[in-house]
Design an enzyme around this catalytic site. Structure first.
Site, PDB file in Angstrom:
ATOM      1  N   THR A 208       0.857  -1.156   0.040  1.00 22.15           N
ATOM      2  CA  THR A 208      -0.065   0.097   0.053  1.00 22.15           C
ATOM      3  C   THR A 208       0.818   1.308   0.005  1.00 22.15           C
ATOM      4  O   THR A 208       0.616   2.308  -0.711  1.00 22.15           O
ATOM      5  CB  THR A 208      -0.921  -0.140   1.228  1.00 22.15           C
ATOM      6  OG1 THR A 208      -1.794  -1.064   1.160  1.00 22.15           O
ATOM      7  CG2 THR A 208      -1.817   1.254   1.441  1.00 22.15           C
TER       8      THR A 208
ATOM      9  N   CYS B 168      -9.797  -6.363   0.750  1.00 26.76           N
ATOM     10  CA  CYS B 168      -9.506  -5.399   1.769  1.00 26.76           C
ATOM     11  C   CYS B 168     -10.716  -4.720   2.335  1.00 26.76           C
ATOM     12  O   CYS B 168     -10.654  -3.924   3.352  1.00 26.76           O
ATOM     13  CB  CYS B 168      -8.888  -4.269   1.247  1.00 26.76           C
ATOM     14  SG  CYS B 168      -7.303  -4.943   0.484  1.00 26.76           S
TER      15      CYS B 168
END
Length: 408
Positions: free
Chosen positions: A105, A353
């Site tokens: 990320t 996610c």
């Protein structure tokens, strides 16, 4: 020869490090028949034996700050440089294009926003695929700049012709973002066709977290991101790639590090272990990919034939070899995950996610396919035909039981 831990001399023979095959032993056969089956490598691949070997040895020598000039610091720097060289070779890039970050990320955010900052004076806004990972979506919205989405086909591939239409209507954009392959349905994206449609100097960011190591990187990127735990490296290691000559500016507050693309103190042992796993995965990927692709094709065919009211989604051919997704009508995805887990199968539902938020997957919604009762299987390098057969035998029964609970 140096005794410094190196991915090049690590052993990655998996014999003896997991559940046995049980050959010739009744007790072993029973253990194999009942052992849990993990089918969520798209979230995290189990640690590769090559990474395990290197991680343990590198922890003894790679603890110091690689920017320091004392002996331990120099030793750590050699390990970090080694990790960078091996990673670059495995990905087909230059070593000075590789930076290790704290996660995939972070690599996505730094790569994408760094390109945007480098273009802030000449163009604004983003052009992104409608099925990009949430890390990309959140980063673009964080800037407050316009975000233009590229629609996708029912198979999950972006429409390259829409890129030229957006630019013609909205004007030049600062950055285009197109993932190499979709993380939920496995569809490969037409990165080259999008670049051709843009026909200009728009820099391209590629989120390669789902595919790095499993497939070569697509051409034409200005910055790209990958995540080590997706290929069997340790969690907490991201890889940021910035192409030599690309205009990239640090989008976040800096520190006293020489490499402005890095933030803080790299986890040197983990970076070296990630490189070792990547090197091993690339070396074995032809054999592993062929085996996984055959198993996934069997899942796609069997699920559609044995489970009523099911939709297998994603491109059947232009896809990642290890991943398959399908949606079941009249079944809650979270309940399906729970019931399969009770029977020993670890799978994912919806977006990897956002499943915990119980919100529909934006990927499936953009594709126009079923978003309810969604299941994603992603095979590990250790998944066997027997594991797949067991899953396919259990699935129809589980789906039928869940549908019976909610009634007609």
């Amino acid at each position: 020869m140096s005794d410094r831990p190196s991915p090049d001399d690590s052993r990655h023979d998996s014999a003896g490090d997991g559940a046995g095959d049980g050959a010739g032993d009744g007790a072993g056969d029973r253990a194999t028949a009942t052992r849990p089956v993990y089918l969520d490598s798209a979230s995290a691949e189990p640690l590769h034996p090559a990474a395990r070997d290197v991680l343990l040895r590198a922890a003894e020598q790679g603890y110091a700050d690689p920017r320091r000039l004392h002996g331990p610091g120099r030793a750590a720097r050699l390990l970090l440089d080694n990790a960078r060289e091996v990673t670059a070779q495995a990905l087909g890039v230059r070593a000075d294009e590789v930076t290790f970050t704290g996660s995939g990320t972070e690599a996505v955010h730094r790569g994408l926003l760094g390109l945007h900052r480098g273009r802030a004076r000449s163009a604004g806004g983003f052009l992104v695929g409608a099925v990009e990972h949430s890390a990309v979506r959140h980063a673009t919205r964080w800037t407050g700049e316009p975000v233009h989405e590229l629609p996708v086909t029912r198979l999950g591939a972006v429409d390259p012709s829409a890129a030229a239409d957006v630019v013609a209507e909205a004007g030049p954009v600062a950055v285009a973002a197109v993932q190499s392959a979709n993380h939920e349905v496995g569809t490969l994206q037409p990165v080259a066709a999008v670049l051709d449609a843009l026909a200009g100097d728009t820099p391209l960011f590629v989120d390669a977290c789902a595919s790095a190591g499993r497939m070569p990187l697509p051409a034409g990127w200005s910055a790209a991101a990958a995540s080590a735990h997706k290929w069997g490296g340790p969690a907490g290691v991201g890889v940021l790639l910035v192409r030599k000559g690309s205009v990239w500016r640090n989008p976040f507050p800096g520190d006293d590090r020489v490499d402005e693309r890095a933030a803080g103190f790299e986890n040197v042992p983990a970076a070296l272990a990630a490189a070792a796993a990547l090197q091993a995965v690339v070396a074995e990927r032809d054999e592993v990919s062929a085996r996984q692709r055959a198993m996934v094709e069997r899942v796609r065919a069997t699920v559609g034939a044995t489970v009523p009211d099911v939709e297998v989604v994603g491109d059947p051919t232009d896809r990642l070899p290890h991943l398959v997704t399908f949606s079941c009508l009249y079944v809650d995805g979270e309940a399906l995950v729970t019931e399969l887990d009770r029977r020993g199968f670890g799978i994912a539902s919806g977006s990897a996610c956002t499943a915990s938020t119980l919100t529909p997957s934006h990927v499936l919604a953009a594709m126009g396919v079923l978003t309810h009762g969604n299941v994603r299987l992603s095979l590990t390098r250790e998944t066997t035909d027997d594991d797949v057969d067991r899953f396919l035998a259990v699935l129809p029964e589980v789906v039928a039981e869940l549908r019976a609970r909610v009634g007609p």
